[in-house]
Enzyme design. Structure first.
Site, PDB file in Angstrom:
ATOM      1  CG  ASP A  86      -1.892   1.128   1.247  1.00 42.59           C
ATOM      2  OD1 ASP A  86      -2.523   1.382   0.206  1.00 42.59           O
ATOM      3  OD2 ASP A  86      -2.010   1.787   2.293  1.00 42.59           O
ATOM      4  CG  ASP A 108      -2.185   7.555   0.398  1.00 44.16           C
ATOM      5  OD1 ASP A 108      -1.201   8.221   0.065  1.00 44.16           O
ATOM      6  OD2 ASP A 108      -3.270   7.577  -0.215  1.00 44.16           O
TER       7      ASP A 108
END
Length: 353
Positions: free
Chosen positions: A32, A34
């Site tokens: 991922d 963010d």
């Protein structure tokens, strides 16, 4: 290749251990962005160096994001600027996942009413679909993705008009919030609520933790032994669970230690680390006794009444993490298939969490 239809992981009651570093145990990290690699446009501490080391050790790095606003080219360029070299082919977005989902449901070249940013428009065009902006353009579907703070309110109205007429509604992802350099901001899930309230309809969601995102990631990366790396229990970790693959939670984003202890089974990660340096190390074993007490490092966690208690003293750089791992095992064992509601305040204070 990992089967996107593989049954979910079994009930997890303790974090797992690994005798070898994770970047050797798995061939691909599905990262991922963010809250894991960057926050608010700035690289998170230790991210660039850790990823460079993992790459040198032979691990393939793929960047998997629910943010549908930017194109893979833009994401790769941003990562490279932050000191994390990446090519567009290393990036998989929820816009790509929802575009594939729509393309499988509508005729080739169909018009799609698009509410979002350039990343979603580009992904639809990649699938041979024609983005349009009005409910009066006879769309075959509605696609909604994160459009950033500048998205005009009238775009939601156009989506609502079409959905109310029965046009199939798809959303890139359902994240209600996203981390920024200034705090937690509303995400695409919050924008979905606008259309849902106006129409009473429900979208088909492609992004994590839903299966279309896992399928898109596997198809684009060819991962055989993937490790999902994320900061969110409800998207990254649950998405790994749904795909039947292992996961690493890093505590650099939205999930804190208290939320981790209270995680329901499908949101319990295989491994826990403070940050991406966790990719470069093994994971200590967590031993759970018959009475539910859990030991990791120099710590022992147990349940006393309605309190999670912690005894001992962990040494080394990961001493606090070992204590947290022990607490997770005691909490998850007691909770079983439910959510732990025990008071862990004093134990977490001891660890500095």
């Amino acid at each position: 290749m990992t089967d996107p239809l593989r049954p979910p992981n079994p009930l997890r009651t303790a974090p797992g251990g690994s005798a070898v570093p994770l970047d050797r145990a798995y061939d691909t990290a599905l990262l991922d962005l963010d809250g894991v690699v960057y926050a608010g446009g700035a690289a998170i501490d230790h991210a660039a160096d850790s990823l460079a080391s993992a790459r040198r050790n032979g691990m393939h790095l793929a960047y998997v994001t629910n943010n549908a606003s930017r194109t893979p080219q833009a994401v790769a360029a941003h990562l490279t600027e932050l000191g994390v070299p990446a090519a567009p082919g290393d990036v998989v977005t929820s816009a790509q996942a929802v575009a594939r989902l729509i393309a499988e449901e509508v005729p080739a070249g169909a018009r799609v009413l698009t509410v979002g940013a350039e990343g979603l428009y580009a992904a639809l065009r990649e699938r041979g679909l024609e983005p349009v902006d009005s409910a009066d353009d006879d769309p075959a579907a509605v696609a909604q993705g994160y459009g950033g703070p500048g998205l005009e309110w009238g775009r939601f109205a156009e989506a609502a008009y079409a959905v109310a007429r029965g046009v199939p509604w798809f959303a890139s992802n359902g994240d209600r919030t996203l981390p920024s350099g200034r705090g937690i901001a509303p995400g695409n899930g919050a924008a979905i609520e606008v259309v849902r309230i106006a129409t009473g309809a429900e979208p088909r969601i492609a992004g994590k933790p839903m299966p279309p995102m896992h399928r898109e990631t596997v198809l684009r990366t060819g991962a055989k032994r993937p490790l999902v790396v994320g900061d969110r229990l409800d998207t990254d970790i649950e998405g790994a669970y749904n795909g039947g693959v292992d996961s690493l939670l890093v505590l650099t984003g939205v999930t804190d230690a208290g939320q981790l202890l209270a995680a329901v089974p499908q949101q319990r990660p295989t491994y826990v680390a403070a940050d991406l340096r966790g990719l470069l190390t093994g994971q200590p074993p967590v031993v759970v006794s018959a009475d539910g007490a859990a030991c990791c490092g120099g710590w022992t966690a147990s349940v006393r009444g309605d309190v999670l208690a912690l005894d001992g003293e962990g040494g080394g750089a990961d001493g606090a993490l070992d204590g947290l791992r022990a607490l997770c095992a005691a909490a998850w064992t007691r909770a079983g298939e439910g959510r732990c509601g025990l008071d862990a305040g004093k134990a977490l204070e001891t660890l500095g969490w």
